[in-house]
Design an enzyme around this catalytic site. Sequence first.
Site, PDB file in Angstrom:
ATOM      1  N   SER A 113       0.813  -1.212   0.000  1.00  0.00           N
ATOM      2  CA  SER A 113       0.000   0.000   0.000  1.00  0.00           C
ATOM      3  C   SER A 113       0.847   1.262   0.000  1.00  0.00           C
ATOM      4  O   SER A 113       0.313   2.362  -0.007  1.00  0.00           O
ATOM      5  CB  SER A 113      -0.921   0.007   1.230  1.00  0.00           C
ATOM      6  OG  SER A 113      -0.161  -0.166   2.414  1.00  0.00           O
ATOM      7  N   HIS A 129      -2.574  -3.150  -5.744  1.00  0.00           N
ATOM      8  CA  HIS A 129      -3.039  -2.859  -4.386  1.00  0.00           C
ATOM      9  C   HIS A 129      -4.556  -3.016  -4.292  1.00  0.00           C
ATOM     10  O   HIS A 129      -5.321  -2.188  -4.778  1.00  0.00           O
ATOM     11  CB  HIS A 129      -2.620  -1.430  -3.998  1.00  0.00           C
ATOM     12  CG  HIS A 129      -3.065  -1.015  -2.646  1.00  0.00           C
ATOM     13  ND1 HIS A 129      -3.344   0.294  -2.306  1.00  0.00           N
ATOM     14  CD2 HIS A 129      -3.301  -1.742  -1.513  1.00  0.00           C
ATOM     15  CE1 HIS A 129      -3.720   0.359  -1.043  1.00  0.00           C
ATOM     16  NE2 HIS A 129      -3.714  -0.865  -0.549  1.00  0.00           N
TER      17      HIS A 129
END
Length: 296
Positions: A120, A141
């Site tokens: 992230s 992600h």
Amino acid sequence: MEEVKTIGVVGAGQMGSGIAQLAAVNGFQVWLLDADPKALTMATNSISNSLQRLASKGQLSQAVIGDALKRLHCTSNLKDFGTADFVVEAIAESEVVKKNLFVELDKITKASAILASNTSSISITRLASVTNRPHQVIGMHFMNPPPIMKLVEIIRGAATSDETYNATKSLAERFGKTVVCSKDYSGFIVNRILMPMINEAFFTLYTGVATKEDIDAGMKLGTNQPMGPLELADFIGLDVCLSILRVLHAGLGDAKYAPCPLLVQYVDAGRCGRKSGVGVYDYRQVSKSTKQAARL
């Protein structure tokens, strides 16, 4: 680049198991890897329960669930990834740990395989640099929980090829996701915007501006968010939030990303949020009440 038929997922936590579920439901053979056999057992149970919940809502048939579970294979041996066409790592948000994994994946997977990270915040370019295939390394992600959230954030490293990007985008869309693409800067899109809000909520609590309940209620009702920032931080994991803020602070060099001392203190105390039973809020009594109700 070969057609993606087999997907490897590293890490059987909430993110990894959710990604594995998506892949299995959408027709891929899936290898889910974790060094901890208990984590694999928990992941298998979690996936099965999640699929049954979707069936109860009429979103999946029992036949689809049965086929998906047959396509899901659990392992603690990285060598089983030798047949994988596409690998997604979903392990701890640590650059050192991820780099070590990518070195091993680069050795074990076939030359055509794409290596994706569910990071992230960590640089895809730096992760790719430890492999012999930087053009086939990309950020993918997923939002939490992966089976529910509609967004996938794709991050191109400095060497990521168009072919790798297009294959990853196509895979995300096959999962039913909407794709946004970010350049490889700390925090990418979502967390670069989200984490300063969460951090400021901690500063608001730390300086005594308002109670945690009023901070969350204010943001929920005043900005129409489904969760307040402190509740959301507990859901994400305070340790994860802290890690991302540190990456943002180091990568962008702006003091506004410096983690709030209260957030640091909570993590130091083991108060990591829902997964630990206590974070900003205490979930231990809620958990006990739920278990007692289930027995009645």
